[in-house]
Structure formats: structure tokens, C-alpha cells
Design an enzyme around this catalytic site. Structure first.
Site, PDB file in Angstrom:
ATOM      1  N   HIS A 263       0.872  -1.466   0.157  1.00  0.00           N
ATOM      2  CA  HIS A 263       0.020   0.076  -0.017  1.00  0.00           C
ATOM      3  C   HIS A 263       0.577   1.311   0.223  1.00  0.00           C
ATOM      4  O   HIS A 263       1.337   1.631  -1.337  1.00  0.00           O
ATOM      5  CB  HIS A 263      -1.175  -0.138   1.967  1.00  0.00           C
ATOM      6  CG  HIS A 263      -1.732   0.647   1.241  1.00  0.00           C
ATOM      7  ND1 HIS A 263      -2.184   1.920   0.119  1.00  0.00           N
ATOM      8  CD2 HIS A 263      -2.706   1.714   2.450  1.00  0.00           C
ATOM      9  CE1 HIS A 263      -2.802   2.833   0.625  1.00  0.00           C
ATOM     10  NE2 HIS A 263      -3.375   2.515   1.696  1.00  0.00           N
ATOM     11  N   HIS A 302      -2.542  -0.636 -11.629  1.00  0.00           N
ATOM     12  CA  HIS A 302      -3.076  -0.173 -10.521  1.00  0.00           C
ATOM     13  C   HIS A 302      -4.165  -0.827 -10.408  1.00  0.00           C
ATOM     14  O   HIS A 302      -5.586  -1.243 -11.699  1.00  0.00           O
ATOM     15  CB  HIS A 302      -3.464   1.566 -10.893  1.00  0.00           C
ATOM     16  CG  HIS A 302      -4.091   1.964  -9.438  1.00  0.00           C
ATOM     17  ND1 HIS A 302      -5.302   1.758  -8.321  1.00  0.00           N
ATOM     18  CD2 HIS A 302      -3.182   2.943  -8.210  1.00  0.00           C
ATOM     19  CE1 HIS A 302      -5.803   2.786  -8.291  1.00  0.00           C
ATOM     20  NE2 HIS A 302      -4.471   2.855  -7.502  1.00  0.00           N
ATOM     21  N   ASP A 358       3.302   6.392  -7.945  1.00  0.00           N
ATOM     22  CA  ASP A 358       4.302   5.894  -7.460  1.00  0.00           C
ATOM     23  C   ASP A 358       5.426   6.165  -7.693  1.00  0.00           C
ATOM     24  O   ASP A 358       6.523   6.281  -7.703  1.00  0.00           O
ATOM     25  CB  ASP A 358       4.165   5.239  -6.527  1.00  0.00           C
ATOM     26  CG  ASP A 358       3.314   4.778  -5.537  1.00  0.00           C
ATOM     27  OD1 ASP A 358       3.644   5.660  -4.392  1.00  0.00           O
ATOM     28  OD2 ASP A 358       2.976   3.784  -4.591  1.00  0.00           O
TER      29      ASP A 358
HETATM   30  N1  ACO Z   1       4.892  -4.708 -14.344  1.00  0.00           N
HETATM   31  C1  ACO Z   1       4.883  -5.895 -14.943  1.00  0.00           C
HETATM   32  N2  ACO Z   1       3.232  -6.648 -15.459  1.00  0.00           N
HETATM   33  C2  ACO Z   1       2.094  -5.951 -14.157  1.00  0.00           C
HETATM   34  C3  ACO Z   1       2.341  -5.053 -13.561  1.00  0.00           C
HETATM   35  C4  ACO Z   1       3.775  -4.688 -13.124  1.00  0.00           C
HETATM   36  N3  ACO Z   1       3.333  -3.239 -12.340  1.00  0.00           N
HETATM   37  N4  ACO Z   1       0.630  -5.163 -12.599  1.00  0.00           N
HETATM   38  C5  ACO Z   1       0.279  -6.058 -13.577  1.00  0.00           C
HETATM   39  N5  ACO Z   1       1.064  -6.825 -14.106  1.00  0.00           N
HETATM   40  C6  ACO Z   1       0.263  -7.983 -15.303  1.00  0.00           C
HETATM   41  C7  ACO Z   1      -0.124  -8.710 -14.254  1.00  0.00           C
HETATM   42  O1  ACO Z   1       1.511  -9.649 -13.921  1.00  0.00           O
HETATM   43  C8  ACO Z   1      -0.751  -9.493 -15.362  1.00  0.00           C
HETATM   44  O2  ACO Z   1      -0.732  -9.616 -16.235  1.00  0.00           O
HETATM   45  P1  ACO Z   1      -1.353 -11.661 -16.890  1.00  0.00           P
HETATM   46  O3  ACO Z   1      -2.434 -10.975 -16.612  1.00  0.00           O
HETATM   47  O4  ACO Z   1      -0.206 -12.067 -18.379  1.00  0.00           O
HETATM   48  O5  ACO Z   1      -1.626 -12.266 -15.894  1.00  0.00           O
HETATM   49  C9  ACO Z   1      -1.783  -8.000 -15.048  1.00  0.00           C
HETATM   50  O6  ACO Z   1      -1.025  -7.057 -15.962  1.00  0.00           O
HETATM   51  C10 ACO Z   1      -2.773  -8.213 -14.287  1.00  0.00           C
HETATM   52  O7  ACO Z   1      -2.613  -7.427 -13.555  1.00  0.00           O
HETATM   53  P2  ACO Z   1      -3.012  -7.912 -11.769  1.00  0.00           P
HETATM   54  O8  ACO Z   1      -2.047  -8.106 -10.563  1.00  0.00           O
HETATM   55  O9  ACO Z   1      -4.571  -8.472 -11.817  1.00  0.00           O
HETATM   56  O10 ACO Z   1      -3.319  -6.623 -11.607  1.00  0.00           O
HETATM   57  P3  ACO Z   1      -4.104  -6.156 -10.442  1.00  0.00           P
HETATM   58  O11 ACO Z   1      -5.548  -4.681 -10.339  1.00  0.00           O
HETATM   59  O12 ACO Z   1      -4.629  -7.113  -8.988  1.00  0.00           O
HETATM   60  O13 ACO Z   1      -2.905  -5.442  -9.525  1.00  0.00           O
HETATM   61  C11 ACO Z   1      -1.506  -3.903  -8.808  1.00  0.00           C
HETATM   62  C12 ACO Z   1      -2.577  -3.457  -9.257  1.00  0.00           C
HETATM   63  C13 ACO Z   1      -0.214  -4.770  -7.585  1.00  0.00           C
HETATM   64  C14 ACO Z   1      -1.496  -2.262  -7.888  1.00  0.00           C
HETATM   65  C15 ACO Z   1       0.270  -4.253 -10.149  1.00  0.00           C
HETATM   66  O14 ACO Z   1      -0.427  -3.122 -10.773  1.00  0.00           O
HETATM   67  C16 ACO Z   1       1.178  -3.731  -9.689  1.00  0.00           C
HETATM   68  O15 ACO Z   1       1.683  -4.338  -8.631  1.00  0.00           O
HETATM   69  N6  ACO Z   1       2.174  -2.849  -9.712  1.00  0.00           N
HETATM   70  C17 ACO Z   1       3.419  -2.798  -9.054  1.00  0.00           C
HETATM   71  C18 ACO Z   1       3.239  -2.126  -7.568  1.00  0.00           C
HETATM   72  C19 ACO Z   1       3.127  -1.009  -7.412  1.00  0.00           C
HETATM   73  O16 ACO Z   1       3.274   0.022  -7.947  1.00  0.00           O
HETATM   74  N7  ACO Z   1       2.267  -0.852  -6.712  1.00  0.00           N
HETATM   75  C20 ACO Z   1       1.391   0.833  -6.974  1.00  0.00           C
HETATM   76  C21 ACO Z   1       0.077   1.151  -6.449  1.00  0.00           C
HETATM   77  S1  ACO Z   1      -0.600   2.749  -6.433  1.00  0.00           S
HETATM   78  C22 ACO Z   1      -0.394   3.153  -4.558  1.00  0.00           C
HETATM   79  O17 ACO Z   1      -1.067   2.007  -4.274  1.00  0.00           O
HETATM   80  C23 ACO Z   1      -0.981   3.987  -4.210  1.00  0.00           C
END
Ligand code: ACO
Length: 423
Positions: A263, A302, A358
Site C-alpha cells: 500500500h 493500478h 508512486d
Molecule cells: N509490471 C508488470 N506486469 C504487471 C504489472 C507491473 N507493474 N502490474 C500488473 N501486471 C500484469 C500482471 O502480471 C497481469 O498479467 P497477466 O494477465 O499476464 O497475468 C496483469 O498485468 C494484471 O495484473 P493484476 O495483478 O491482476 O493487477 P491488479 O489490479 O491486481 O494489481 C497492482 C494492481 C498491485 C498495483 C499491480 O499493477 C502492481 O503490482 N504494480 C506494481 C506495484 C505498484 O506500483 N503499486 C502501487 C499502486 S498505487 C498505490 O497503492 C498508492
């Protein structure tokens, strides 16, 4: 014509038609047809937990508004305290209201001497500032027992002022303690952001003077982080508040949720990622490894935004203003290149992964001199106003205590086996 959905219980042939109101269907209506059958929704990803009039997000279009005002306009023309007032009261303040609110906040920036001398002194020398913030905010409830009277609007309002005012003081105290520097008392002649910087950085000089561009950057970052509807920490605030805990205890729980790296810790992960990439030449190889499943591109993607996070756009501009004063963070070029390569890549565009808030904020915080451990603390300071706005809204609506159901997957009934007979 009213939009609706109909669900049929195939066991009995009975149906119920449920209207779609404001983009939602009432679970209570479904439950009439299906008593004892729960909606299984781990992580509450498809559950609207409440009605709220505070923050609007359209993740598809990349829109964020507080009380109807676009985040871009607030970031351009407002101050953090004005936004905090807006979140809490629903309307922008007129001059006299803002002056009164600002004055009240100023008066409440001080913390009890016992807190500074005894409470903080009890921490280990290398205590994490976020751990200190969680516990010191919880401890505030013992100094203000009236806060338990959560049904009195004026008492609620006073605690909201206290919390917004004191969290920066506790945050700065936590930082100073962790580096062995003496506590700096609030300077009431300074603005909210200036005073925070003064409490953080003041040395032997009689009065701390921050560069106006850096003060403005802090204001904008605080505005952008002030609220984001039902995220993990805000939901925590509402859940704990629904048990009628006092706001200090509920806020401490919300800060604890924010402490989690999923988070409040993503901007730290971005910095570590950029540092490990190390050079512009290494960017394509890094992106390739992410696509092959070796880790994630931190600061991208996101749960709600499937478009450019509107806050990321603003922060990118702020970064340039800050670097004019501090000198460019050498990691900026790597970040820009990474964004360029990722946005042009089918892997990221097909999954609708864009920079989030971020991606650039850590670069700014680092350029401003904040240590990485303090990043989530810098998030908690402005988010306090959002948490309190949601807490007040929840209490005004007289919300029931949060009490979700579960899908039990454990053992069926079995007899107790005495210790001596267990094999
Ligand atoms: N890099 C590479 N691939 C990604 C990323 C990423 N940052 N984010 C999602 N994906 C891919 C996943 O691997 C998945 O691929 P697939 O369909 O081939 O399996 C697809 O995109 C969907 O991803 P989910 O995990 O289902 O997306 P979710 O909505 O659950 O996750 C999250 C959102 C946690 C923010 C994710 O994008 C992530 O881990 N990002 C990096 C961490 C980050 O920047 N967090 C800050 C968020 S903003 C905040 O909290 C203030």
C-alpha cells in the site's frame, strides 16, 4: 426506464429483480432471495462497502475528483489545508473559514511534553518512523479521552483538527529521534508545509526558511495524497470506526495498513528498482525481464486506474520544479526512459499498465532529502484528512458495525481428543 438485473434461484425457481442504482445493486435485495448464501468476494474487489460523497474516481478515464473538484485544478490552485477542509466539510472554505481552520490547526500542532520526553524516548534507537507513528497516534487517544464521544459533531471536529495538526509533528519527531537529533517545536508563524519542513530539518538557525518551490511541491504532493476513496487504509479506518473506536485508535489502525509495502511502500520499491537498473542502456533488458515474468515494473499498474493515473501526470511536472532547486535526481532519466519503453510496448499497453502515483513521487522525496523509511510517513500526513472525512461520513450515516461473512472450509464437527490419547 429503471435498469435492473434479475437473479433466479434454480433450486426453487424463485426470482428477484434488483434495480441498478448509482452503478450498484443492493446486496440486501439479493439476500432476501438467498438467505444464508454469501457473496464470495476476497479482497472486496467487486463490493461497494459504502455510499460516499467524498472522492470520485473513474479508473477507465483516469479521473480523480475531491467533492467534485478535479484533482488537476486543486493541485494547481489550492493548498493542502484548503483541501483538508474541503474533504471534511464538503465545500471549499471562504476566506474567514479558511483563516479560522488554519489558526486552529496551528494551535494544535504541539504535542504533550510526556509524549515527546517519555513516549518517544522508549523506542529503540533504530525504530522505524512508521512504527513510531502508528503507536504515537494510538497513544494520543489516552491524552484526549473526550474523543470517545464520537456521537458529538463538535467533539469529532476537534479531534479531526488535532489529528491533522499533530501527525506532522509526530512524523518529524519520529524522524529526528531515529537519527538522534533533538526535537524541533512547531513554528506557528509558518504555513503547514513550511512548519513540517522546519520540524524536519531545522538545525541551529533561529528560523527555518524553505525554498518556496519546495514548499509548493510538498503542498501539491499532500493534495494529491489526501484521499483516494475506499483503499486498504481508508477501509481500515471505516471498519475500526464502525465499532465506535475513538478516531486516534482508528487512525492508528489506518496508518498500520498504510505501513504495508503493498500500500504505502510502492514508491520505495520504485527507487530500489531504478537504482538496480543503474543506467539508460540497461532499461530495455530490464523491461524484457519483467515481460518474462521476473518481477514487476514498480510504479506501473493500478487496481482502479486502467489509464494514466492523473496524479502521476501532476507529480511528473512537480519533479521538474523540484529538480530546478535541488539538482536533477540522476534516477530521473532512467525513469523517463523506462516509461517511454514500457508505454510503447504491447505487453504493457494490452494490459493497460500506466505509471501510477508512486512512479515519480519517490524521486521527489529523495531529492528533497527524505530517507526512504519516511516515504510512507509522508503519505500518512495528508491521508489523515481523507481518513477523517470518511470516518465522519460513516458516523453521520450511522453505519452498522462492519461484520462480513465467510465461506467456511474447515473441519466438520469432530470430538475433542484428550492430550494423552493424541497420537
Ligand atoms: N509490471 C508488470 N506486469 C504487471 C504489472 C507491473 N507493474 N502490474 C500488473 N501486471 C500484469 C500482471 O502480471 C497481469 O498479467 P497477466 O494477465 O499476464 O497475468 C496483469 O498485468 C494484471 O495484473 P493484476 O495483478 O491482476 O493487477 P491488479 O489490479 O491486481 O494489481 C497492482 C494492481 C498491485 C498495483 C499491480 O499493477 C502492481 O503490482 N504494480 C506494481 C506495484 C505498484 O506500483 N503499486 C502501487 C499502486 S498505487 C498505490 O497503492 C498508492
Amino acid at each position: 426506464m429503471t435498469e435492473s438485473v434479475t437473479i433466479t434461484d434454480n433450486r426453487t425457481g424463485q426470482s428477484v429483480e434488483v434495480p441498478i442504482v448509482d452503478g450498484a445493486v443492493s446486496a440486501a435485495e439479493w439476500a432476501k432471495l438467498l438467505p444464508g448464501i454469501w457473496f464470495y468476494d476476497p479482497g472486496l474487489g467487486t463490493t461497494a462497502e459504502c455510499e460516499s460523497a467524498i472522492t470520485y474516481i473513474d479508473g477507465e478515464a483516469g479521473i480523480l475528483r475531491y467533492r467534485g473538484y478535479p484533482i488537476e485544478q486543486l493541485a494547481e490552485g489550492s493548498t493542502y489545508l484548503e483541501v483538508a477542509y474541503l474533504l471534511l466539510n464538503g465545500e471549499l472554505p471562504v476566506r474567514a473559514e479558511l483563516d479560522r481552520f488554519t489558526e486552529e490547526i496551528r494551535q494544535h500542532t504541539f504535542i504533550h511534553e510526556n509524549m515527546r520526553k517519555r513516549f518517544f524516548d522508549g523506542f529503540h534507537y533504530d525504530a522505524h518512523p512508521m512504527g513510531m507513528l502508528v503507536s504515537s497516534v494510538a497513544a494520543l487517544s489516552t491524552f484526549y479521552p473526550e474523543a470517545k464521544r464520537i456521537d458529538e459533531p463538535e467533539t469529532r471536529r476537534r479531534q479531526a483538527v488535532r489529528l491533522i495538526a499533530k501527525v506532522p509533528t509526530l512524523a518529524a519527531a519520529a524522524h529526528r529521534f531515529s537519527i538522534g537529533k533533538p526535537f524541533v517545536y512547531p513554528d506557528v508563524s509558518l504555513s503547514f508545509a513550511e512548519n513540517f519542513l522546519s520540524m524536519m530539518w531545522r538545525g541551529a538557525e533561529p528560523r527555518f526558511e524553505a525554498d518556496p518551490a519546495l514548499v509548493r511541491a510538498i503542498e501539491v504532493l499532500f493534495i494529491l495524497h489526501a484521499d483516494h476513496e475506499q483503499n486498504c487504509s481508508t477501509t481500515t479506518m471505516r471498519v475500526v470506526g464502525s465499532a465506535h473506536a475513538d478516531p486516534y485508535s482508528a487512525c492508528a489502525a489506518a496508518i498500520a495498513a498504510l505501513y504495508g509495502p503493498r500500500h504505502g511502500g510502492a514508491n520505495e520499491a520504485v527507487l530500489r528498482m531504478l537504482t538496480s537498473i543503474g543506467s539508460l542502456d540497461a532499461v530495455p533488458e530490464f523491461v524484457r525481464s519483467v515481460k518474462e515474468g521476473h518481477g514487476r515494473l514498480q510504479g506501473f499498474g493500478h487496481r482502479v486506474y486502467k489509464n494514466y493515473d492523473p496524479r502521476a501526470k501532476i507529480i511528473r511536472e512537480v519533479a521538474y520544479d523540484v529538480f530546478e532547486v535541488t539538482g536533477k535526481n540522476p534516477l530521473l532519466d532512467i525513469a523517463l526512459k523506462l516509461e517511454e519503453v514500457a508505454l510503447a510496448d504491447e505487453y504493457f499497453s494490452s494490459r493497460r499498465l500506466y505509471p501510477n502515483v508512486d512512479f515519480y513521487s519517490g524521486l521527489i522525496y529523495q531529492a528533497l532529502g527524505f530517507p526512504v523509511e519516511l516515504f510512507p510517513v509522508l503519505f500518512a500526513i495528508p491521508r489523515t484528512s481523507g481518513w477523517l472525512a470518511h470516518w465522519s461520513e460513516m458516523l453521520e450515516k450511522n453505519t452498522r458495525i462492519a461484520r462480513p461473512r465467510q465461506v467456511y472450509t474447515g473441519q466438520d464437527e469432530r470430538p475433542y481428543v484428550p492430550l494423552a490419547e493424541r497420537g
